[in-house]
Design a protein around this motif. Structure first.
Motif, mmCIF file in Angstrom:
data_model
loop_
_atom_site.group_PDB
_atom_site.id
_atom_site.type_symbol
_atom_site.label_atom_id
_atom_site.label_comp_id
_atom_site.label_asym_id
_atom_site.label_seq_id
_atom_site.Cartn_x
_atom_site.Cartn_y
_atom_site.Cartn_z
ATOM 1 N N ALA A 94 43.676 77.938 68.045
ATOM 2 C CA ALA A 94 42.886 79.018 67.457
ATOM 3 C C ALA A 94 43.713 79.890 66.511
ATOM 4 O O ALA A 94 43.246 80.290 65.446
ATOM 5 C CB ALA A 94 42.267 79.871 68.561
ATOM 6 N N GLU A 95 44.962 80.164 66.887
ATOM 7 C CA GLU A 95 45.773 81.048 66.032
ATOM 8 C C GLU A 95 46.087 80.401 64.695
ATOM 9 O O GLU A 95 46.286 81.100 63.692
ATOM 10 C CB GLU A 95 47.051 81.473 66.765
ATOM 11 N N ARG A 96 46.109 79.067 64.647
ATOM 12 C CA ARG A 96 46.340 78.386 63.370
ATOM 13 C C ARG A 96 45.124 78.518 62.454
ATOM 14 O O ARG A 96 45.262 78.592 61.229
ATOM 15 C CB ARG A 96 46.665 76.907 63.603
ATOM 16 N N VAL A 97 43.940 78.521 63.058
ATOM 17 C CA VAL A 97 42.713 78.710 62.284
ATOM 18 C C VAL A 97 42.579 80.167 61.853
ATOM 19 O O VAL A 97 42.250 80.469 60.693
ATOM 20 C CB VAL A 97 41.488 78.272 63.118
ATOM 21 N N GLU A 98 42.843 81.070 62.774
ATOM 22 C CA GLU A 98 42.718 82.502 62.484
ATOM 23 C C GLU A 98 43.684 82.966 61.402
ATOM 24 O O GLU A 98 43.446 83.975 60.733
ATOM 25 C CB GLU A 98 42.942 83.299 63.770
ATOM 26 N N ALA A 99 44.781 82.218 61.203
ATOM 27 C CA ALA A 99 45.785 82.595 60.200
ATOM 28 C C ALA A 99 45.256 82.501 58.774
ATOM 29 O O ALA A 99 45.901 82.987 57.835
ATOM 30 C CB ALA A 99 47.035 81.719 60.350
ATOM 31 N N TRP A 100 44.075 81.890 58.586
ATOM 32 C CA TRP A 100 43.461 81.885 57.242
ATOM 33 C C TRP A 100 43.235 83.314 56.742
ATOM 34 O O TRP A 100 43.151 83.543 55.533
ATOM 35 C CB TRP A 100 42.128 81.150 57.278
ATOM 36 N N ARG A 101 43.135 84.251 57.656
ATOM 37 C CA ARG A 101 42.904 85.650 57.274
ATOM 38 C C ARG A 101 43.954 86.126 56.263
ATOM 39 O O ARG A 101 43.669 86.939 55.376
ATOM 40 C CB ARG A 101 42.935 86.532 58.522
ATOM 41 N N ARG A 102 45.188 85.599 56.400
ATOM 42 C CA ARG A 102 46.270 86.011 55.488
ATOM 43 C C ARG A 102 46.049 85.518 54.054
ATOM 44 O O ARG A 102 46.680 86.010 53.124
ATOM 45 C CB ARG A 102 47.605 85.461 55.993
ATOM 46 N N GLU A 103 45.185 84.507 53.892
ATOM 47 C CA GLU A 103 44.931 83.947 52.559
ATOM 48 C C GLU A 103 43.800 84.664 51.836
ATOM 49 O O GLU A 103 43.504 84.355 50.691
ATOM 50 C CB GLU A 103 44.574 82.452 52.672
#
Length: 246
Positions: free
Chosen positions: A190-199
């Motif tokens: 999940a944290e790998r998916v949620e990291a899209w927020r940085r983009e």
């Protein structure tokens, strides 16, 4: 008020053809024009060699779709397609070409959180078949037909090389509305998916769906409802902050 016509360019996952989206044509509203982006080496482009480098493939797709992406459009990709959609948006910005009104990325780790070991040891047929079965989404008929299986494995091997060649070199977040889809039972953390927020340099949303890596098929009506909702939001004049929906 009805939104204006928008082109939705859709990119397939690894080993697949853009025909995976064709049924959406009768499920999306009339103001959304589906544009399946077929990659070399599959579907109607079966006679062309696969492209195995990420930057080269993105550049080729940008050139081929330049006419469509000169107007009002959005990008959507699933798994490898998400990475390609992101790469296309980045290249459009680098070339000072029109940006998409929205970018939808599905079942993909964020560029900054990709697993460098994901494609290690995935070069032989046995490993590729095991990966296909693990991910799900491949009809059993493919495994039972030597010709179809050979075609699928060759395409998948080339696509994995595309993914493996990706390098995260983006200078800054994209100034577009970014919408992320994840599967609750997908292997991607999940944290790998949620990291899209940085983009996200514009509006951001994250929606989770029941299902594994191919939740986009398992929960198709729900996925399409979110796509339509977010496209409508683009033309409604209503802004929204970054949100995540469970």
């Amino acid at each position: 008020m009805r939104p204006p016509l928008i082109d939705l360019l859709v990119l397939p996952c690894a080993g697949a053809s853009a025909t995976m989206y064709l049924r959406w044509r009768r499920l999306l509203p009339a103001w959304v024009r589906l544009v399946p982006v077929e990659l070399p080496g599959r579907g109607a482009r079966l006679g062309e060699p696969c492209v195995e480098g990420f930057e080269r493939l993105v550049a080729q797709l940008c050139d081929e779709q330049a006419g469509v992406m000169d107007g009002c459009y959005a990008l959507l990709g699933h798994s490898m397609g998400a990475l390609l959609a992101y790469g296309i948006a980045q290249r459009q910005r680098a070339l000072s070409r029109p940006l998409p009104r929205a970018l939808f990325v599905s079942a993909s780790a964020a560029p900054s959180r990709r697993d460098p070991e994901r494609f290690a040891g995935k070069d032989d047929d046995a490993a590729l078949i095991a990966d296909l079965r693990k991910q799900g989404g491949t009809p059993e008929e493919v495994f039972g037909c030597a010709e179809l299986l050979r075609l699928t494995l060759d395409t998948l091997r080339a696509d994995y090389r595309v993914c493996e060649s990706f390098r995260d070199t983006a200078p800054a977040p994209l100034p577009v509305a970014l919408h992320v889809f994840g599967g609750r039972r997908d292997d991607i953390a999940a944290e790998r998916v949620e990291a899209w927020r940085r983009e996200a340099g514009g509006a951001f949303s994250l929606d989770w769906f029941d299902g594994g890596h191919f939740f986009i098929r398992e929960r198709e009506p729900e996925v399409l409802a979110v796509i339509v909702r977010e496209l409508e939001r683009q033309f409604s004049g209503v802004g929204h902050a970054a949100i995540a929906r469970a």
